[in-house]
Design a protein around this motif. Structure first.
Motif, PDB file in Angstrom:
ATOM      1  N   HIS A  34       0.845  -1.190   0.000  1.00 17.41           N
ATOM      2  CA  HIS A  34       0.000   0.000   0.000  1.00 17.41           C
ATOM      3  C   HIS A  34       0.882   1.242   0.000  1.00 17.41           C
ATOM      4  CE1 HIS A  34      -2.873  -3.010   1.175  1.00 17.41           C
ATOM      5  NE2 HIS A  34      -3.843  -2.131   1.320  1.00 17.41           N
ATOM      6  N   SER A  35       0.385   2.303  -0.619  1.00 21.73           N
ATOM      7  CA  SER A  35       1.152   3.535  -0.679  1.00 21.73           C
ATOM      8  C   SER A  35       0.201   4.711  -0.868  1.00 21.73           C
ATOM      9  CB  SER A  35       2.149   3.474  -1.843  1.00 21.73           C
ATOM     10  OG  SER A  35       3.010   4.583  -1.823  1.00 21.73           O
ATOM     11  N   LEU A  36       0.718   5.909  -0.626  1.00 21.90           N
ATOM     12  CA  LEU A  36      -0.030   7.129  -0.914  1.00 21.90           C
ATOM     13  C   LEU A  36       0.287   7.558  -2.337  1.00 21.90           C
ATOM     14  CD1 LEU A  36       0.569   9.260   2.310  1.00 21.90           C
ATOM     15  CD2 LEU A  36      -1.275   7.663   1.824  1.00 21.90           C
ATOM     16  N   TRP A  37      -0.693   8.184  -2.994  1.00 27.02           N
ATOM     17  CA  TRP A  37      -0.509   8.676  -4.348  1.00 27.02           C
ATOM     18  C   TRP A  37      -1.320   9.948  -4.511  1.00 27.02           C
ATOM     19  CZ3 TRP A  37       3.267   7.289  -7.298  1.00 27.02           C
ATOM     20  CH2 TRP A  37       3.277   7.643  -8.656  1.00 27.02           C
ATOM     21  N   TRP A  38      -1.069  10.662  -5.575  1.00 22.78           N
ATOM     22  CA  TRP A  38      -1.715  11.942  -5.819  1.00 22.78           C
ATOM     23  C   TRP A  38      -2.936  11.748  -6.701  1.00 22.78           C
ATOM     24  CZ3 TRP A  38       3.364  10.700  -5.896  1.00 22.78           C
ATOM     25  CH2 TRP A  38       4.150  11.288  -4.909  1.00 22.78           C
ATOM     26  N   PRO A  39      -4.093  12.248  -6.277  1.00 22.71           N
ATOM     27  CA  PRO A  39      -5.311  12.097  -7.078  1.00 22.71           C
ATOM     28  C   PRO A  39      -5.121  12.734  -8.459  1.00 22.71           C
ATOM     29  CG  PRO A  39      -5.823  13.032  -4.929  1.00 22.71           C
ATOM     30  CD  PRO A  39      -4.327  13.010  -5.056  1.00 22.71           C
TER      31      PRO A  39
END
Length: 82
Positions: A34-39
């Protein structure tokens, strides 16, 4: 487990050093990471968007809730206890 124990990439190939990022989405890779990403940015091959946009903390909370182990799918399938 805390979000500090997770493989969360917020400084990867997305926003530049001076960019103010106010919203993120959670993405999940084929191996279960899992990771954060930019919408609105294209998601890399092998990854899919797994949340609606939210604050950094909301996304980290969602990762902590959903990603209950740090092992990837291939390691789980092999019975790797690490």
């Amino acid at each position: 487990m805390t979000t500090a124990d997770m493989d969360v990439d917020v400084n990867g190939s997305g926003a530049g050093a001076g960019d103010a990022v106010e919203a993120f989405v959670v993405v999940v890779g084929d191996e279960g990471r899992h990771s954060l990403w930019w919408p609105g940015r294209p998601v890399p091959a092998g990854w899919r968007v797994a949340s609606d946009p939210g604050s950094r903390q909301e996304c980290l909370d969602l990762i902590e809730e959903r990603w209950t182990g740090l092992r990837t799918r291939p390691r789980l399938a092999q019975g790797d206890p690490r």
